[in-house]
Design an enzyme around this catalytic site. Structure first.
Site, PDB file in Angstrom:
ATOM      1  N   GLU A 120      14.527  -6.127   0.237  1.00 37.31           N
ATOM      2  CA  GLU A 120      13.988  -6.915  -1.048  1.00 37.31           C
ATOM      3  C   GLU A 120      15.262  -7.912  -1.614  1.00 37.31           C
ATOM      4  OE1 GLU A 120      11.693  -6.400  -2.339  1.00 37.31           O
ATOM      5  OE2 GLU A 120      11.272  -4.194  -3.381  1.00 37.31           O
TER       6      GLU A 120
ATOM      7  N   ASN B  43       7.924 -11.783  -2.995  1.00 35.54           N
ATOM      8  CA  ASN B  43       9.230 -11.924  -3.354  1.00 35.54           C
ATOM      9  C   ASN B  43      10.255 -12.189  -2.020  1.00 35.54           C
ATOM     10  OD1 ASN B  43       9.554  -9.473  -2.406  1.00 35.54           O
ATOM     11  ND2 ASN B  43      10.847  -8.417  -4.507  1.00 35.54           N
TER      12      ASN B  43
ATOM     13  N   ASP C 166       9.419   1.499   7.327  1.00 40.72           N
ATOM     14  CA  ASP C 166       9.806   1.585   6.195  1.00 40.72           C
ATOM     15  C   ASP C 166       8.780   3.353   5.928  1.00 40.72           C
ATOM     16  OD1 ASP C 166       7.328   0.565   5.287  1.00 40.72           O
ATOM     17  OD2 ASP C 166       8.506  -1.003   4.349  1.00 40.72           O
TER      18      ASP C 166
ATOM     19  N   HIS D 291      10.825 -10.805   0.798  1.00 43.65           N
ATOM     20  CA  HIS D 291      10.748  -8.801   1.197  1.00 43.65           C
ATOM     21  C   HIS D 291       9.498  -8.947   3.060  1.00 43.65           C
ATOM     22  CE1 HIS D 291       8.104  -5.305  -1.388  1.00 43.65           C
ATOM     23  NE2 HIS D 291       7.607  -6.325   0.041  1.00 43.65           N
TER      24      HIS D 291
HETATM   25  P1  PGA Z   1       0.598  -6.362   1.250  1.00 46.45           P
HETATM   26  O1  PGA Z   1       2.201  -5.805   1.054  1.00 46.45           O
HETATM   27  O2  PGA Z   1       0.880  -5.891   2.530  1.00 46.45           O
HETATM   28  O3  PGA Z   1      -0.212  -4.639   0.661  1.00 46.45           O
HETATM   29  O4  PGA Z   1       0.637  -7.262   0.275  1.00 46.45           O
HETATM   30  C1  PGA Z   1       2.956  -6.449   1.701  1.00 46.45           C
HETATM   31  C2  PGA Z   1       4.525  -6.092   2.088  1.00 46.45           C
HETATM   32  O5  PGA Z   1       5.288  -5.768   0.938  1.00 46.45           O
HETATM   33  O6  PGA Z   1       5.239  -6.370   3.072  1.00 46.45           O
END
Ligand code: PGA
Length: 245
Positions: free
Chosen positions: A143, A136, A67, A138
């Site tokens: 999302e 959450n 992304d 994702h």
């Molecule tokens: P993070 O994010 O590695 O910064 O915890 C993980 C994600 O949002 O997929």
């Protein structure tokens, strides 16, 4: 899903790097799907150390990132292109031309989504996709509520995601509110998936992933339908869960 429980972030990062290095040695032309965020930084540091010490080569490896924030160019320090260059690509022998990240500043962002999806198709898809998991649920920036059929698309980031990612920016107002992300069906097309999770902040997500049902309201749950998923998670992330290794 195969689950490997490790002690802490350091061990997760070592194990994940070993896992990736083994795959790269086995297939020097491997196509890796890569992730950004706090989770894979230690893994990338281990890949760099191994490259320097043992000479593991990425000269023929291709990478595709999950992304990119909309509105941030690759020169912006908070863009995921910049992150990947700084955290990994600048320190190994990969050909930058073989590293792909969606363009966050494309004139026609819909066309960019199609271009990225087609690019993946053209190159025959991802062999090993590295994933983090959002609190959450994702994966990529898909999302809760994202269709399991989705391809590369534009997303409005959840407030919880904006809050979680604000730590990388000077102030929360600077966090972009939209991103381009590989879709869930794009991710599911990867031949193999390696999901990394570390820390207490991921515990609820891991409980839901391992004990909950498969539902679009918890995107990571789709991974239960994938034939080849390995999870490397530390104790804090899987606390309270019964893990059968
Ligand atoms: P993070 O994010 O590695 O910064 O915890 C993980 C994600 O949002 O997929």
């Amino acid at each position: 899903m195969k689950i490997i429980e490790v002690k802490d972030y350091k061990e997760m990062s070592q194990k994940a790097a070993e896992y990736i290095i083994e795959k790269v040695c086995h297939n020097p032309k491997i196509k890796l799907g890569l992730a950004t965020g706090g989770t894979p930084i230690g893994t990338y540091q281990n890949l760099i150390a191994d490259h320097k010490q043992n000479g593991t080569s990425y000269a023929n490896v291709m990478t595709f990132n999950l992304d990119e924030y909309i509105g941030l160019s690759g020169e912006n320090k908070n863009s995921y292109r910049y992150f990947m260059d700084e955290q990994l690509f600048n320190h190994i022998d990969i050909n930058k031309k073989n590293t792909f990240v969606p363009q966050g500043v494309a004139e026609d962002i819909q066309a960019e989504c199609e271009r990225y999806e087609n690019l993946l198709e053209e190159y025959g898809g991802i062999d090993l996709q590295v994933l983090g998991i959002g609190g959450n649920g994702h994966i990529g920036f898909n999302e809760p509520g994202t269709s399991f059929q989705s391809q590369t698309h534009v997303v409005n980031l959840a407030t919880s995601t904006i809050n979680a990612n604000a730590r990388f920016f000077n102030q929360i107002e600077e966090v972009p509110v939209q991103a381009v992300t590989m879709g869930i069906s794009t991710i599911m097309k990867s031949k193999e998936i390696l999901l990394l999770a570390s820390g207490e902040s991921k515990n609820n997500a891991m409980v839901q992933l391992l004990n909950g049902e498969i539902t679009e309201s918890f995107p990571a749950s789709v991974l239960k339908k994938h034939p080849c998923v390995t999870i490397i998670a530390d104790r804090a992330a899987v606390a309270g869960l019964k893990i059968q290794c």
